[in-house]
Scaffold this motif. Structure first.
Motif, PDB file in Angstrom:
ATOM      1  N   ALA A  98     -10.503   2.288 -26.596  1.00 30.94           N
ATOM      2  CA  ALA A  98     -10.286   3.340 -27.586  1.00 30.94           C
ATOM      3  C   ALA A  98     -10.987   4.637 -27.192  1.00 30.94           C
ATOM      4  CB  ALA A  98     -10.776   2.868 -28.958  1.00 30.94           C
ATOM      5  N   ALA A  99     -12.173   4.527 -26.622  1.00 29.10           N
ATOM      6  CA  ALA A  99     -12.948   5.719 -26.283  1.00 29.10           C
ATOM      7  C   ALA A  99     -12.488   6.370 -24.986  1.00 29.10           C
ATOM      8  CB  ALA A  99     -14.433   5.365 -26.183  1.00 29.10           C
ATOM      9  N   LEU A 100     -12.077   5.570 -24.007  1.00 31.74           N
ATOM     10  CA  LEU A 100     -11.797   6.099 -22.670  1.00 31.74           C
ATOM     11  C   LEU A 100     -10.314   6.134 -22.322  1.00 31.74           C
ATOM     12  CD1 LEU A 100     -14.659   4.331 -20.662  1.00 31.74           C
ATOM     13  CD2 LEU A 100     -14.731   6.449 -21.980  1.00 31.74           C
ATOM     14  N   HIS A 101      -9.475   5.506 -23.137  1.00 35.43           N
ATOM     15  CA  HIS A 101      -8.033   5.497 -22.895  1.00 35.43           C
ATOM     16  C   HIS A 101      -7.690   4.876 -21.536  1.00 35.43           C
ATOM     17  CE1 HIS A 101      -7.821   7.943 -26.482  1.00 35.43           C
ATOM     18  NE2 HIS A 101      -8.607   8.841 -25.932  1.00 35.43           N
ATOM     19  N   VAL A 102      -8.382   3.798 -21.210  1.00 34.35           N
ATOM     20  CA  VAL A 102      -8.054   2.996 -20.035  1.00 34.35           C
ATOM     21  C   VAL A 102      -7.899   1.544 -20.492  1.00 34.35           C
ATOM     22  CG1 VAL A 102      -9.289   4.497 -18.425  1.00 34.35           C
ATOM     23  CG2 VAL A 102     -10.484   2.563 -19.459  1.00 34.35           C
ATOM     24  N   ASP A 103      -7.096   0.784 -19.759  1.00 36.85           N
ATOM     25  CA  ASP A 103      -6.973  -0.640 -20.035  1.00 36.85           C
ATOM     26  C   ASP A 103      -8.085  -1.379 -19.296  1.00 36.85           C
ATOM     27  OD1 ASP A 103      -4.799  -0.323 -21.667  1.00 36.85           O
ATOM     28  OD2 ASP A 103      -3.337  -0.709 -20.092  1.00 36.85           O
ATOM     29  N   VAL A 104      -8.763  -2.261 -19.998  1.00 33.27           N
ATOM     30  CA  VAL A 104      -9.964  -2.888 -19.455  1.00 33.27           C
ATOM     31  C   VAL A 104      -9.808  -4.403 -19.386  1.00 33.27           C
ATOM     32  CG1 VAL A 104     -12.443  -3.270 -19.817  1.00 33.27           C
ATOM     33  CG2 VAL A 104     -11.430  -1.030 -20.321  1.00 33.27           C
ATOM     34  N   THR A 105     -10.226  -4.965 -18.264  1.00 27.46           N
ATOM     35  CA  THR A 105     -10.354  -6.406 -18.113  1.00 27.46           C
ATOM     36  C   THR A 105     -11.840  -6.735 -18.028  1.00 27.46           C
ATOM     37  OG1 THR A 105      -8.264  -6.608 -16.913  1.00 27.46           O
ATOM     38  CG2 THR A 105      -9.831  -8.418 -16.684  1.00 27.46           C
ATOM     39  N   LEU A 106     -12.344  -7.480 -19.003  1.00 23.89           N
ATOM     40  CA  LEU A 106     -13.715  -7.980 -18.943  1.00 23.89           C
ATOM     41  C   LEU A 106     -13.669  -9.397 -18.386  1.00 23.89           C
ATOM     42  CD1 LEU A 106     -15.293  -6.857 -22.353  1.00 23.89           C
ATOM     43  CD2 LEU A 106     -15.434  -5.717 -20.133  1.00 23.89           C
ATOM     44  N   GLU A 107     -14.519  -9.677 -17.412  1.00 26.24           N
ATOM     45  CA  GLU A 107     -14.522 -10.998 -16.789  1.00 26.24           C
ATOM     46  C   GLU A 107     -15.943 -11.388 -16.420  1.00 26.24           C
ATOM     47  OE1 GLU A 107     -13.655 -14.086 -16.332  1.00 26.24           O
ATOM     48  OE2 GLU A 107     -11.659 -13.566 -15.539  1.00 26.24           O
ATOM     49  N   ASN A 108     -16.235 -12.661 -16.543  1.00 22.41           N
ATOM     50  CA  ASN A 108     -17.523 -13.169 -16.082  1.00 22.41           C
ATOM     51  C   ASN A 108     -17.705 -12.859 -14.595  1.00 22.41           C
ATOM     52  OD1 ASN A 108     -18.739 -15.840 -14.620  1.00 22.41           O
ATOM     53  ND2 ASN A 108     -19.923 -15.248 -16.419  1.00 22.41           N
ATOM     54  N   ASP A 109     -18.897 -12.414 -14.225  1.00 24.91           N
ATOM     55  CA  ASP A 109     -19.119 -11.976 -12.844  1.00 24.91           C
ATOM     56  C   ASP A 109     -18.950 -13.100 -11.830  1.00 24.91           C
ATOM     57  OD1 ASP A 109     -21.427 -13.239 -13.780  1.00 24.91           O
ATOM     58  OD2 ASP A 109     -22.809 -11.847 -12.823  1.00 24.91           O
ATOM     59  N   VAL A 110     -19.375 -14.316 -12.181  1.00 22.69           N
ATOM     60  CA  VAL A 110     -19.236 -15.420 -11.235  1.00 22.69           C
ATOM     61  C   VAL A 110     -17.764 -15.803 -11.073  1.00 22.69           C
ATOM     62  CG1 VAL A 110     -19.932 -17.788 -10.702  1.00 22.69           C
ATOM     63  CG2 VAL A 110     -21.563 -16.232 -11.764  1.00 22.69           C
ATOM     64  N   ASN A 111     -16.975 -15.669 -12.128  1.00 22.07           N
ATOM     65  CA  ASN A 111     -15.537 -15.914 -11.997  1.00 22.07           C
ATOM     66  C   ASN A 111     -14.899 -14.921 -11.028  1.00 22.07           C
ATOM     67  OD1 ASN A 111     -15.494 -18.101 -13.727  1.00 22.07           O
ATOM     68  ND2 ASN A 111     -14.804 -16.930 -15.498  1.00 22.07           N
ATOM     69  N   LEU A 112     -15.320 -13.660 -11.090  1.00 20.21           N
ATOM     70  CA  LEU A 112     -14.799 -12.665 -10.143  1.00 20.21           C
ATOM     71  C   LEU A 112     -15.217 -12.999  -8.715  1.00 20.21           C
ATOM     72  CD1 LEU A 112     -15.349  -9.331 -12.108  1.00 20.21           C
ATOM     73  CD2 LEU A 112     -13.157 -10.435 -11.606  1.00 20.21           C
ATOM     74  N   ALA A 113     -16.461 -13.435  -8.541  1.00 14.95           N
ATOM     75  CA  ALA A 113     -16.919 -13.840  -7.207  1.00 14.95           C
ATOM     76  C   ALA A 113     -16.125 -15.040  -6.709  1.00 14.95           C
ATOM     77  CB  ALA A 113     -18.408 -14.158  -7.237  1.00 14.95           C
ATOM     78  N   THR A 114     -15.749 -15.926  -7.625  1.00 11.81           N
ATOM     79  CA  THR A 114     -14.929 -17.088  -7.265  1.00 11.81           C
ATOM     80  C   THR A 114     -13.547 -16.649  -6.796  1.00 11.81           C
ATOM     81  OG1 THR A 114     -16.135 -18.406  -8.898  1.00 11.81           O
ATOM     82  CG2 THR A 114     -14.051 -19.300  -8.114  1.00 11.81           C
ATOM     83  N   MET A 115     -12.965 -15.661  -7.470  1.00 14.93           N
ATOM     84  CA  MET A 115     -11.675 -15.120  -7.028  1.00 14.93           C
ATOM     85  C   MET A 115     -11.790 -14.549  -5.613  1.00 14.93           C
ATOM     86  SD  MET A 115     -10.453 -13.055 -10.431  1.00 14.93           S
ATOM     87  CE  MET A 115     -10.677 -13.762 -12.068  1.00 14.93           C
ATOM     88  N   ALA A 116     -12.895 -13.884  -5.322  1.00 10.25           N
ATOM     89  CA  ALA A 116     -13.095 -13.315  -3.994  1.00 10.25           C
ATOM     90  C   ALA A 116     -13.194 -14.413  -2.942  1.00 10.25           C
ATOM     91  CB  ALA A 116     -14.351 -12.441  -3.980  1.00 10.25           C
ATOM     92  N   GLU A 117     -13.873 -15.507  -3.267  1.00  8.31           N
ATOM     93  CA  GLU A 117     -13.974 -16.622  -2.324  1.00  8.31           C
ATOM     94  C   GLU A 117     -12.606 -17.223  -2.031  1.00  8.31           C
ATOM     95  OE1 GLU A 117     -16.470 -17.531  -0.588  1.00  8.31           O
ATOM     96  OE2 GLU A 117     -18.127 -16.496  -1.589  1.00  8.31           O
ATOM     97  N   ARG A 118     -11.783 -17.329  -3.058  1.00  7.53           N
ATOM     98  CA  ARG A 118     -10.429 -17.871  -2.857  1.00  7.53           C
ATOM     99  C   ARG A 118      -9.589 -16.935  -1.994  1.00  7.53           C
ATOM    100  NH1 ARG A 118      -7.642 -22.210  -2.428  1.00  7.53           N
ATOM    101  NH2 ARG A 118      -8.425 -23.104  -4.394  1.00  7.53           N
ATOM    102  N   ALA A 119      -9.719 -15.635  -2.217  1.00  7.31           N
ATOM    103  CA  ALA A 119      -8.863 -14.665  -1.529  1.00  7.31           C
ATOM    104  C   ALA A 119      -9.289 -14.411  -0.092  1.00  7.31           C
ATOM    105  CB  ALA A 119      -8.839 -13.353  -2.299  1.00  7.31           C
ATOM    106  N   SER A 120     -10.592 -14.319   0.160  1.00  3.12           N
ATOM    107  CA  SER A 120     -11.028 -13.897   1.497  1.00  3.12           C
ATOM    108  C   SER A 120     -12.309 -14.567   1.973  1.00  3.12           C
ATOM    109  CB  SER A 120     -11.225 -12.372   1.516  1.00  3.12           C
ATOM    110  OG  SER A 120     -12.154 -11.966   0.522  1.00  3.12           O
ATOM    111  N   GLY A 121     -12.780 -15.588   1.281  1.00  2.00           N
ATOM    112  CA  GLY A 121     -14.014 -16.254   1.670  1.00  2.00           C
ATOM    113  C   GLY A 121     -13.771 -17.602   2.325  1.00  2.00           C
TER     114      GLY A 121
END
Length: 382
Positions: free
Chosen positions: A181-204
């Motif tokens: 509402a304040a910034l007029h951007v669409d936001v995805t909130l995600e647990n940081d370890v879940n994001l790190a897990t996605m990185a491991e799957r993609a390129s780790g």
């Protein structure tokens, strides 16, 4: 997006234009001839697709290619300046942020101190977007999406956060809505370890694993769970929050009752020999030269992983985060040995080999897909 009847000339034209855009994103700069060869279209049709995409300001002319015969050909590329995003990693004392575009261009990562600053979701993410945009020398008005890694459990359906010790000023509910509402951007909130897990799957190291669990050890701890390429978050986003899991360490110091007490930042500092700073960030690198501390750490990691393995039975365990990276390959070898002796003989244990921030890398991957989907949606359909 306007609904188009399948099989009509308008539908076919839009379908072809989307295919052309995807090919340009996949292969980079292409000439009309190259696009025709990759798409299976004639050169005139390929030229028409490029003309429409150029008119929609989705691609532009980026140079000329000289061939062995005939005149030079114009090469086209996707415009990375039309729509961008910002990947954000929230830490206790700093915010890391970097601009992301459709071409996955490397932009500078910025660190924004937040100690002693009045905090709120919208203020934190506004500061991240503005600082990252300045560093990348782009117009912040092009930022339409943000992916934010938080050290918290994220209940996506309810826009809820829990275990938010490192997010002062962030509410238990409604943080995403406030930012949008304040910034007029669409936001995805995600647990940081879940994001790190996605990185491991993609390129780790886990790219080819059927399933794996990422044990992240830093100031805090957590587990990311990937089951055949899908992140398991749990009903309320708390899957993998093992920091509060009660444990009993044999012959351990009195009062240590959970995994954070055994593996969190203060526990790691307490294991290290010699005098030195008490802050985890200042001492964690000393692990590499302390085999005794690594041995004790391996015992504790095996103890913490045992219930995880009993429930999930993953094909691989990845050890990540500052503690594991500092301890190095000797830690993963010791953990593998201890788990093998504890009825997990076939389990593969690997140390994460991602050099850059895995959290930001995972957030980048989320944003690239979102940005490319949005660019496709801008293709004219009439």
């Amino acid at each position: 997006m306007t609904q188009i009847d399948a099989g009509t000339s308008t539908w076919l034209r839009a379908r072809n234009d989307r295919a052309a855009l995807r090919l340009l994103l996949q292969h980079g700069q292409l000439t009309r001839t190259q696009l025709g060869e990759l798409s299976g279209m004639s050169k005139p049709t390929a030229g028409q697709m490029l003309t429409r995409l150029e008119r929609a300001e989705l691609v532009h002319r980026v140079g000329h290619v000289s061939g062995s015969r005939g005149p030079t050909a114009v090469s086209y590329g996707v415009r990375a300046d039309r729509l961008t995003g910002v990947a954000v990693s929230m830490h206790a004392e700093t915010i890391q942020a970097v601009v992301v575009d459709a071409l996955d261009t490397e932009h500078p990562t910025v660190d924004i101190p937040v100690t002693g600053v009045d905090r709120s979701p919208e203020q934190d993410i506004r500061a991240a977007i503005e600082a990252a945009s300045r560093a990348a020398q782009i117009d912040a008005k092009t930022v339409a999406v943000a992916a934010v890694g938080v050290q918290a459990a994220v209940w996506r359906d309810r826009d809820g956060l829990s275990l938010t010790d490192t997010l002062p000023g962030w509410p238990a509910e409604g943080a995403r809505a406030r930012i949008e509402a304040a910034l007029h951007v669409d936001v995805t909130l995600e647990n940081d370890v879940n994001l790190a897990t996605m990185a491991e799957r993609a390129s780790g190291v886990a790219q080819h694993a059927s399933s794996f669990a990422l044990l992240w050890l830093g100031d805090g701890i957590g587990v990311g769970v990937d089951l055949e390429g899908v992140i398991h978050r749990g009903a309320s986003g708390r899957a993998g929050e093992i920091g509060y899991l009660p444990l009993v360490e044999a012959d351990g110091p009195a009062g240590r009752t959970d995994t954070t007490d055994l593996l969190g930042g203060p526990a790691v500092v307490a294991l290290l020999e010699g005098e030195g700073p008490a802050r985890y960030a200042d001492r964690v690198s000393d692990l590499a030269a302390d085999p005794s501390a690594i041995g004790i750490l391996a015992d504790r990691v095996a103890l913490a992983l045992d219930p995880v393995l009993a429930i999930l039975d993953p094909a691989m365990v990845v050890l990540g985060g500052p503690t594991c990276r500092a301890a190095g390959e000797s830690l993963s070898a010791l953990v593998a040995s201890r788990l093998s002796a504890a009825a997990h003989p076939e389990l593969e244990v690997q140390l994460s080999d991602i050099e850059v921030s895995p959290v930001l890398l995972g957030a980048r991957q989320v944003l690239i897909e979102q940005i490319r989907t949005r660019l496709e949606a801008r293709i004219p359909v009439d």
